[in-house]
Design a protein around this motif. Structure first.
Motif, PDB file in Angstrom:
ATOM      1  N   ASN A  11       0.852  -1.181   0.000  1.00  0.00           N
ATOM      2  CA  ASN A  11       0.000   0.000   0.000  1.00  0.00           C
ATOM      3  C   ASN A  11       0.889   1.232   0.000  1.00  0.00           C
ATOM      4  N   ASP A 250      -7.732   1.058 -13.473  1.00  0.00           N
ATOM      5  CA  ASP A 250      -8.689   1.852 -12.694  1.00  0.00           C
ATOM      6  C   ASP A 250      -9.731   0.996 -11.991  1.00  0.00           C
ATOM      7  N   SER A 278      -3.383  -0.316  -8.574  1.00  0.00           N
ATOM      8  CA  SER A 278      -4.756   0.179  -8.710  1.00  0.00           C
ATOM      9  C   SER A 278      -5.166   0.920  -7.443  1.00  0.00           C
ATOM     10  N   PRO A 279      -6.031   1.940  -7.590  1.00  0.00           N
ATOM     11  CA  PRO A 279      -6.570   2.610  -6.408  1.00  0.00           C
ATOM     12  C   PRO A 279      -7.762   1.863  -5.797  1.00  0.00           C
ATOM     13  N   ASP A 280      -8.208   0.801  -6.452  1.00  0.00           N
ATOM     14  CA  ASP A 280      -9.413   0.072  -6.048  1.00  0.00           C
ATOM     15  C   ASP A 280      -9.026  -1.198  -5.298  1.00  0.00           C
ATOM     16  N   GLN A 316      -1.795  -1.098  -3.858  1.00  0.00           N
ATOM     17  CA  GLN A 316      -2.905  -0.150  -3.740  1.00  0.00           C
ATOM     18  C   GLN A 316      -2.349   1.262  -3.626  1.00  0.00           C
ATOM     19  N   VAL A 317      -2.933   2.162  -4.386  1.00  0.00           N
ATOM     20  CA  VAL A 317      -2.511   3.565  -4.374  1.00  0.00           C
ATOM     21  C   VAL A 317      -3.702   4.456  -4.035  1.00  0.00           C
ATOM     22  N   ARG A 318      -3.414   5.709  -3.768  1.00  0.00           N
ATOM     23  CA  ARG A 318      -4.457   6.661  -3.372  1.00  0.00           C
ATOM     24  C   ARG A 318      -5.421   6.952  -4.507  1.00  0.00           C
ATOM     25  N   ASP A 319      -4.853   7.178  -5.698  1.00  0.00           N
ATOM     26  CA  ASP A 319      -5.659   7.521  -6.862  1.00  0.00           C
ATOM     27  C   ASP A 319      -4.838   7.245  -8.115  1.00  0.00           C
ATOM     28  N   MET A 320      -5.398   7.533  -9.277  1.00  0.00           N
ATOM     29  CA  MET A 320      -4.702   7.252 -10.527  1.00  0.00           C
ATOM     30  C   MET A 320      -3.444   8.102 -10.673  1.00  0.00           C
ATOM     31  N   GLN A 322      -1.362   8.910  -8.323  1.00  0.00           N
ATOM     32  CA  GLN A 322      -0.289   8.216  -7.604  1.00  0.00           C
ATOM     33  C   GLN A 322       0.105   6.933  -8.319  1.00  0.00           C
ATOM     34  N   ALA A 323      -0.849   6.304  -8.993  1.00  0.00           N
ATOM     35  CA  ALA A 323      -0.524   5.104  -9.772  1.00  0.00           C
ATOM     36  C   ALA A 323       0.506   5.430 -10.851  1.00  0.00           C
TER      37      ALA A 323
END
Length: 441
Positions: A11, A250, A278-280, A316-320, A322-323
């Motif tokens: 994470n 995504d 992915s952020p999901d 896992q990332v915060r959002d795209m 950060q991805a």
């Protein structure tokens, strides 16, 4: 056979994420002392004994009953015979892939150029193909006709005069698809030798193997080590590490698709690396479930399992945004942007060997027939390296022609700089060309 995965979960929000990621990405490509010494001994023997050493090493390492070098040479007619021994579907696929690879690489070809300044001085660049290129192709069951196309066709498009292929045939096992690919790609000569001895033969030449200007193509640790040692005597493409794939998603792509995309690189070998970002979090769980479901159905399940468990990860990332930052940090060989609008994110990608855009563009298409080259920088070297291309088989020479007036004017500048470096001969050489009237100014 029982296989199971325990793929790492990371994470990006964790305080020690950077340390864990660095550990995951680390891969040591340096050969140990024993491998280094063995390769050096082989290179020395080939340089000193030429064809005889090649025959001896091929007997010893490949189990081939070769009595003389002629037993290790395949003529053009043998390559053409291979075309008749593969299926019509295989030939059509090879020809279609070769055509697409050729069309793509023709756009990379660079031409010579010149421009003329007001005083008649001409400056430019002369682009010239290499005289001869050597192509190393792994042999036996683990052989890749697609690599023949990807390495030989750019050389031919560049105008290389002769492409020489070396391919081992362990225990006499010949791969007809590889020979057919060589025929289609226009390979000029084939020698059935491999390992460090083949690299040494290409680099220094023997009575039968011609010396080349550059060696390209993948190989095992002995081949990679030999390429390191002969670099400088010849050019090389790169020292390739294990295969890699990074998928940025995504969360809207079919999980089974993503799992199989990860498998597509993990099945190469145990050191290959497959990572999903992915952020999901729920999507990561679904992909993990797909991995466990699909793994037992794979022919190379044990290899995939070791790769996934040893070097794979779901991040896992915060959002795209950060991805994309993580993707640039990894600088992967293959990057899949499995998102709704990949074009929107493309400008932010700075480091990647090849970028696969959208949910329907699997990395496997790039391996075989999309057109761009599948020989790509690995182990983070996409930060400063590019895919293999026509430009790797062309060299550039600077062109400088000075008119009388141009030489006079440039001579003044060169004189000042040369004398500032205490290189008097440089200065006087330039000053001789300064026109009399200019000297008086």
């Amino acid at each position: 056979m029982t296989v199971s995965t325990a793929i790492a979960r990371l994470n990006a929000a964790d305080p020690d994420f950077a340390r864990h990621l660095d550990h995951l990405l680390s891969w040591e490509s340096v050969s140990d002392d024993a491998v280094n010494q063995r390769v050096l001994d082989i290179i020395k023997a080939v340089r000193e004994r030429g064809d005889a050493a090649l025959v001896e090493f091929t007997q010893r390492f490949d189990g081939v009953d070769a009595k003389r070098i002629d037993d290790l040479i395949l003529g053009r007619e043998r390559l053409e015979l291979a075309l008749t021994r593969i299926t019509p579907e295989q030939r059509e696929a090879l020809e279609k892939a070769a055509n697409r690879v050729r069309l793509y690489h023709e756009r990379q070809k660079q031409d010579s150029w010149q421009y003329t300044e007001a005083d008649g001085t001409v400056l430019g660049q002369k682009v010239t193909p290499l005289d001869r290129a050597g192509l190393y192709v792994p042999g036996g069951k683990a052989s890749y006709p697609s690599s023949v196309l990807m390495n030989a066709i750019p050389a031919k498009v560049a105008g290389v005069g002769e492409v020489v292929m070396v391919v081992p045939t362990p225990r006499g096992e010949v791969n007809e698809l590889v020979l057919a690919a060589a025929c289609i790609a226009g390979v000029d000569r084939v020698f059935t030798v491999g390992g460090a001895q083949a690299v040494a033969a290409l680099a220094y030449g023997t009575e039968s193997v011609p010396q080349v200007d550059k060696i390209v193509g993948p190989g095992n640790i002995y081949v990679a080590t030999a390429k390191r040692h002969v670099f400088g005597q010849v050019g090389i493409d790169m020292i390739a590490g294990p295969s890699e794939i990074l998928v940025v998603c995504d969360g809207q792509t079919v999980p089974d698709w993503i799992a199989m995309d990860l498998f597509s690189q993990a099945e190469h070998d145990e050191d290959a690396q497959a990572i999903l970002v992915s952020p999901d979090a729920d999507f990561l769980d679904r992909v993990a479930a797909s991995i466990d479901k699909l793994l037992p159905t794979m022919e190379r399940a044990e290899i995939i399992e070791k790769s996934i468990n040893g070097r794979g990860a779901l991040i896992q990332v915060r959002d795209m945004q950060q991805a994309i930052e993580v993707a640039n940090r990894i600088a992967p060989e293959h990057l899949e942007l499995s998102v709704a609008d990949p074009q929107a994110w493309l400008p932010q990608i700075r480091h990647a060997g090849a970028i696969f855009m959208g949910r329907h563009t699997s990395e496997a298409l790039g391996d075989y027939c999309a057109g761009p080259n599948h020989v790509l920088p690995t182990s983070g070297t996409a930060r400063f390296s590019s895919p293999l291309g026509v430009y790797d088989f062309q060299k550039r020479s600077s062109i400088i022609f000075c008119s009388e007036q141009g030489a006079s004017e440039l001579g003044k500048t060169a004189s000042v700089l040369a004398r500032g470096e205490s290189l008097t001969a440089h200065a006087r050489s330039a000053e001789y060309r300064i026109l009399t009237q200019d000297k008086g100014n």
